[in-house]
Design a protein around this motif. Structure first.
Motif, PDB file in Angstrom:
ATOM      1  N   LEU A  31       3.437   0.390  -2.862  1.00 33.34           N
ATOM      2  CA  LEU A  31       2.243   0.764  -3.133  1.00 33.34           C
ATOM      3  C   LEU A  31       1.928   1.943  -2.223  1.00 33.34           C
ATOM      4  O   LEU A  31       1.174   2.854  -2.329  1.00 33.34           O
ATOM      5  N   ALA A  32       2.448   1.845  -0.944  1.00 33.50           N
ATOM      6  CA  ALA A  32       2.253   2.740   0.068  1.00 33.50           C
ATOM      7  C   ALA A  32       2.949   4.069  -0.377  1.00 33.50           C
ATOM      8  O   ALA A  32       2.179   5.217  -0.311  1.00 33.50           O
ATOM      9  N   LEU A  33       4.103   4.120  -1.106  1.00 38.85           N
ATOM     10  CA  LEU A  33       4.774   5.261  -1.657  1.00 38.85           C
ATOM     11  C   LEU A  33       3.830   5.834  -2.688  1.00 38.85           C
ATOM     12  O   LEU A  33       3.752   7.049  -2.899  1.00 38.85           O
ATOM     13  N   LEU A  34       3.340   5.148  -3.426  1.00 39.50           N
ATOM     14  CA  LEU A  34       2.359   5.521  -4.428  1.00 39.50           C
ATOM     15  C   LEU A  34       0.945   6.345  -3.848  1.00 39.50           C
ATOM     16  O   LEU A  34       0.539   7.324  -4.352  1.00 39.50           O
ATOM     17  N   GLY A  35       0.587   5.566  -3.139  1.00 42.52           N
ATOM     18  CA  GLY A  35      -0.591   5.900  -2.337  1.00 42.52           C
ATOM     19  C   GLY A  35      -0.519   7.043  -1.597  1.00 42.52           C
ATOM     20  O   GLY A  35      -1.319   8.161  -1.403  1.00 42.52           O
ATOM     21  N   LEU A  36       0.761   7.486  -1.058  1.00 46.00           N
ATOM     22  CA  LEU A  36       1.148   8.764  -0.434  1.00 46.00           C
ATOM     23  C   LEU A  36       1.564   9.816  -1.341  1.00 46.00           C
ATOM     24  O   LEU A  36       1.850  10.985  -1.059  1.00 46.00           O
ATOM     25  N   GLY A  37       1.654   9.512  -2.656  1.00 41.75           N
ATOM     26  CA  GLY A  37       1.845  10.566  -3.689  1.00 41.75           C
ATOM     27  C   GLY A  37       3.350  10.664  -3.828  1.00 41.75           C
ATOM     28  O   GLY A  37       3.461  11.788  -4.205  1.00 41.75           O
ATOM     29  N   ILE A  38       4.207   9.923  -3.612  1.00 38.81           N
ATOM     30  CA  ILE A  38       5.747   9.968  -3.762  1.00 38.81           C
ATOM     31  C   ILE A  38       5.699  10.087  -5.106  1.00 38.81           C
ATOM     32  O   ILE A  38       5.581   9.025  -5.981  1.00 38.81           O
ATOM     33  N   LYS A  39       6.470  11.070  -5.934  1.00 38.29           N
ATOM     34  CA  LYS A  39       6.754  11.053  -7.171  1.00 38.29           C
ATOM     35  C   LYS A  39       7.883  11.578  -7.580  1.00 38.29           C
ATOM     36  O   LYS A  39       8.948  12.153  -6.807  1.00 38.29           O
ATOM     37  N   SER A  40       8.362  11.799  -8.969  1.00 39.15           N
ATOM     38  CA  SER A  40       9.653  12.120  -9.612  1.00 39.15           C
ATOM     39  C   SER A  40       9.885  13.582  -8.882  1.00 39.15           C
ATOM     40  O   SER A  40       8.974  14.397  -8.722  1.00 39.15           O
ATOM     41  N   GLY A  41      11.326  13.605  -8.512  1.00 41.63           N
ATOM     42  CA  GLY A  41      11.614  14.987  -7.899  1.00 41.63           C
ATOM     43  C   GLY A  41      11.459  14.965  -6.351  1.00 41.63           C
ATOM     44  O   GLY A  41      12.130  15.983  -5.751  1.00 41.63           O
ATOM     45  N   ASP A  42      10.730  14.142  -5.972  1.00 44.58           N
ATOM     46  CA  ASP A  42      10.628  14.066  -4.406  1.00 44.58           C
ATOM     47  C   ASP A  42      11.791  13.698  -3.670  1.00 44.58           C
ATOM     48  O   ASP A  42      12.320  12.646  -4.466  1.00 44.58           O
ATOM     49  N   ARG A  43      12.253  13.667  -2.549  1.00 39.52           N
ATOM     50  CA  ARG A  43      13.132  13.051  -1.525  1.00 39.52           C
ATOM     51  C   ARG A  43      12.414  12.324  -0.552  1.00 39.52           C
ATOM     52  O   ARG A  43      11.486  12.666   0.022  1.00 39.52           O
ATOM     53  N   VAL A  44      12.932  11.213  -0.101  1.00 40.30           N
ATOM     54  CA  VAL A  44      12.507  10.378   1.061  1.00 40.30           C
ATOM     55  C   VAL A  44      13.673   9.952   1.759  1.00 40.30           C
ATOM     56  O   VAL A  44      14.734   9.422   1.226  1.00 40.30           O
ATOM     57  N   ALA A  45      13.765  10.070   3.127  1.00 38.84           N
ATOM     58  CA  ALA A  45      14.660   9.844   4.144  1.00 38.84           C
ATOM     59  C   ALA A  45      14.690   8.376   4.367  1.00 38.84           C
ATOM     60  O   ALA A  45      13.430   7.942   4.571  1.00 38.84           O
ATOM     61  N   VAL A  46      15.742   7.754   4.036  1.00 42.17           N
ATOM     62  CA  VAL A  46      15.914   6.145   4.252  1.00 42.17           C
ATOM     63  C   VAL A  46      17.275   5.847   5.085  1.00 42.17           C
ATOM     64  O   VAL A  46      18.215   6.500   4.863  1.00 42.17           O
ATOM     65  N   PRO A  47      17.039   5.042   6.064  1.00 36.74           N
ATOM     66  CA  PRO A  47      18.514   4.534   6.492  1.00 36.74           C
ATOM     67  C   PRO A  47      19.260   3.961   5.737  1.00 36.74           C
ATOM     68  O   PRO A  47      18.899   3.225   4.806  1.00 36.74           O
ATOM     69  N   ALA A  48      20.591   4.106   5.989  1.00 36.12           N
ATOM     70  CA  ALA A  48      21.632   3.811   5.128  1.00 36.12           C
ATOM     71  C   ALA A  48      21.758   2.228   5.148  1.00 36.12           C
ATOM     72  O   ALA A  48      22.590   1.576   4.323  1.00 36.12           O
ATOM     73  N   PHE A  49      21.274   1.625   6.057  1.00 33.72           N
ATOM     74  CA  PHE A  49      21.397   0.171   6.393  1.00 33.72           C
ATOM     75  C   PHE A  49      20.396  -0.611   6.504  1.00 33.72           C
ATOM     76  O   PHE A  49      19.466  -0.596   7.477  1.00 33.72           O
ATOM     77  N   SER A  50      19.982  -1.281   5.294  1.00 33.76           N
ATOM     78  CA  SER A  50      18.649  -2.175   5.142  1.00 33.76           C
ATOM     79  C   SER A  50      18.819  -2.877   3.764  1.00 33.76           C
ATOM     80  O   SER A  50      19.939  -3.095   3.221  1.00 33.76           O
ATOM     81  N   TRP A  51      17.797  -3.897   3.660  1.00 34.58           N
ATOM     82  CA  TRP A  51      17.694  -4.444   2.335  1.00 34.58           C
ATOM     83  C   TRP A  51      17.397  -3.526   1.238  1.00 34.58           C
ATOM     84  O   TRP A  51      16.927  -2.580   1.527  1.00 34.58           O
ATOM     85  N   PRO A  52      17.753  -3.917   0.156  1.00 39.74           N
ATOM     86  CA  PRO A  52      17.792  -2.724  -0.927  1.00 39.74           C
ATOM     87  C   PRO A  52      16.391  -2.224  -1.236  1.00 39.74           C
ATOM     88  O   PRO A  52      16.121  -1.363  -1.844  1.00 39.74           O
ATOM     89  N   ALA A  53      15.410  -3.299  -1.098  1.00 39.70           N
ATOM     90  CA  ALA A  53      13.826  -3.126  -1.161  1.00 39.70           C
ATOM     91  C   ALA A  53      13.507  -1.613  -0.750  1.00 39.70           C
ATOM     92  O   ALA A  53      12.837  -0.735  -1.315  1.00 39.70           O
ATOM     93  N   THR A  54      13.974  -1.428   0.555  1.00 39.68           N
ATOM     94  CA  THR A  54      13.557   0.006   1.293  1.00 39.68           C
ATOM     95  C   THR A  54      13.977   0.924   0.178  1.00 39.68           C
ATOM     96  O   THR A  54      13.061   1.962   0.099  1.00 39.68           O
ATOM     97  N   ALA A  55      15.044   1.228  -0.160  1.00 39.51           N
ATOM     98  CA  ALA A  55      15.484   2.391  -1.076  1.00 39.51           C
ATOM     99  C   ALA A  55      15.139   2.217  -2.574  1.00 39.51           C
ATOM    100  O   ALA A  55      14.758   3.095  -3.351  1.00 39.51           O
ATOM    101  N   ASN A  56      14.967   0.667  -3.205  1.00 43.77           N
ATOM    102  CA  ASN A  56      14.587   0.575  -4.453  1.00 43.77           C
ATOM    103  C   ASN A  56      13.040   1.242  -4.738  1.00 43.77           C
ATOM    104  O   ASN A  56      12.826   1.520  -5.773  1.00 43.77           O
ATOM    105  N   VAL A  57      12.222   0.879  -3.727  1.00 46.85           N
ATOM    106  CA  VAL A  57      10.990   1.420  -4.139  1.00 46.85           C
ATOM    107  C   VAL A  57      10.734   3.016  -4.007  1.00 46.85           C
ATOM    108  O   VAL A  57      10.141   3.419  -5.063  1.00 46.85           O
ATOM    109  N   VAL A  58      11.911   3.739  -3.636  1.00 44.61           N
ATOM    110  CA  VAL A  58      11.835   5.070  -3.650  1.00 44.61           C
ATOM    111  C   VAL A  58      12.206   5.472  -4.950  1.00 44.61           C
ATOM    112  O   VAL A  58      11.674   6.295  -6.031  1.00 44.61           O
ATOM    113  N   GLU A  59      13.220   5.093  -5.552  1.00 41.39           N
ATOM    114  CA  GLU A  59      13.571   4.990  -6.944  1.00 41.39           C
ATOM    115  C   GLU A  59      12.603   4.838  -7.884  1.00 41.39           C
ATOM    116  O   GLU A  59      12.501   5.345  -8.678  1.00 41.39           O
TER     117      GLU A  59
END
Ligand SMILES: *Cc1c(COP(=O)(O)O)cnc(C)c1O
Length: 372
Positions: free
Chosen positions: A60-88
């Motif tokens: 919901l934070a990403l949606l609220g910040l307007g993250i959408k198709s075509g955008d890129r978000v920097a994410v650490p490579a070492f985390s629980w999958p949720a961190t990157a899944n929400v971006v996808e």
């Protein structure tokens, strides 16, 4: 059996839940607002919005910040999958960033290189296992590039850096109340922010798109139902009263592990400052490689010591590897650390003798890693 994690649930927690159950107001009563205020105050944030889990808070934070198709978000490579899944899930692409070998957190220098060559809309940081990332440096760097920072503080409730709490550094911070996190509501999450408009959007999206300020039923967006129940919020309220005690215990136990593991060749996770780590988990990197780690894990489990891998090398997990074609060598520090990590038992029932048993068995298993 020495358990990996055990939530600290006591009589007052049970009583608080019982009270809600008997009240007849299981959802959308006053408990959620009480719990929100406690967490918001703790994270020194003007707004706190409780949701079903931390993954929902991040989404919901990403949606609220307007993250959408075509955008890129920097994410650490070492985390629980949720961190990157929400971006996808927002149609955007996670741009993975290598980690720092000492803190296991996003490496500011690697982030700087990413920010210089890639136009990202947002930087997500993770406070790995409750250990705060280098927020002063990351905040400054992101500000220079005009990019906001979102804290995945799932494990870090109660951590502070230079007196400033986890969750208060970025445009928003998200906490988890899963049973393995510092305090628990079973499942549960919270977004904290000083941005009134973001808080409002998340409130709308968590509750069917309903306008929270209107007296009439005004549906202003296609929302989800990602509410926290009053049953969970009541538990969260009694759990919040224990947070300092639980964090103190974890810090003392972690310090004992640190001492026991000195000069053993085992890598421990270092905090940037004294209060920056709440030790949601005590994660080490064993010497050798993944095969050795997996052998050690099997041996410890055989000796009735419950251990788990630390967390995941996201670019090498099935989906992200297939979709973006990542391979070993793309993230050298994550390759080095992530594939050797083990989480050791840490919970309030753990005794000093248990810790000695764990470390003894760990050292023995590393010495003779072949498991029968
Ligand atoms: C636990 C965790 C999450 C997910 O939290 P849930 O409440 O289970 O959805 C996200 N990110 C990190 C870093 C976590 O450790």
């Amino acid at each position: 059996m020495i358990r990996l994690a055990v939530p600290s649930i006591e009589e007052d927690d049970v009583e608080a839940v019982r009270e809600v159950l008997m009240s007849g107001h299981l959802v959308q009563g006053r408990r959620v607002a009480e719990f929100e205020r406690l967490v918001g105050d703790r994270a020194r944030s003007a707004h706190a919005v409780a949701v079903a889990n931390c993954t929902a808070a991040l989404h919901l934070a990403l949606l609220g910040l307007g993250i959408k198709s075509g955008d890129r978000v920097a994410v650490p490579a070492f985390s629980w999958p949720a961190t990157a899944n929400v971006v996808e899930l927002c149609g955007a692409e996670p741009v993975f960033v290598d980690i720092d070998r000492a803190t296991f957190n996003i490496d500011p220098s690697a982030l700087e290189r990413v920010l210089e060559r890639t136009a990202v809309k947002l930087v997500m940081v993770v406070h790995a296992f409750g250990n705060m990332a280098n927020m002063p440096r990351i905040s400054e760097m992101a500000a220079q590039h005009g990019v906001p920072v979102l804290e995945d503080a799932a494990c870090a409730l109660g951590a502070t850096l230079g007196g400033k709490p986890a969750g208060a550094w970025g445009v928003a911070g998200c906490f988890s109340f899963h049973p393995r996190k510092p305090i628990t509501t079973g499942e549960g999450g919270m977004l904290v922010t000083n941005d009134a408009s973001l808080a409002r959007t998340v409130r709308v999206l968590r509750n069917h798109g309903l306008d929270p300020e209107s007296d009439r039923q005004e549906f202003v967006a296609p929302g989800f139902n990602l509410r926290l129940t009053d049953i969970q919020a009541a538990l969260g309220t009694t759990q919040m009263a224990k947070l300092d005690r639980l964090v103190d215990f974890r810090r003392r136990a972690a310090e004992r592990y640190d001492v026991m593991l000195r000069d053993t060749g085992i890598t421990v996770q270092l905090p940037l400052a004294e209060d920056a780590h709440v030790h949601q988990a005590y994660v080490v990197a064993v010497p050798g490689g993944t095969a050795l780690r997996d052998g050690v894990l099997a041996r410890l489990r055989k000796s009735s010591i419950e251990v788990a891998i630390g967390t995941h090398h996201l670019p090498l997990t099935g989906y992200f590897k297939r979709r973006y074609g990542y391979d070993l060598g793309d993230f050298p520090a994550t390759d080095d650390i992530a594939l050797r990590t083990l989480a050791l038992p840490l919970h309030e029932k753990l005794t000093q003798e248990d810790q000695e048993t764990v470390v003894g068995a760990l050292i023995e298993a590393i010495g003779s890693p072949v498991c029968g």
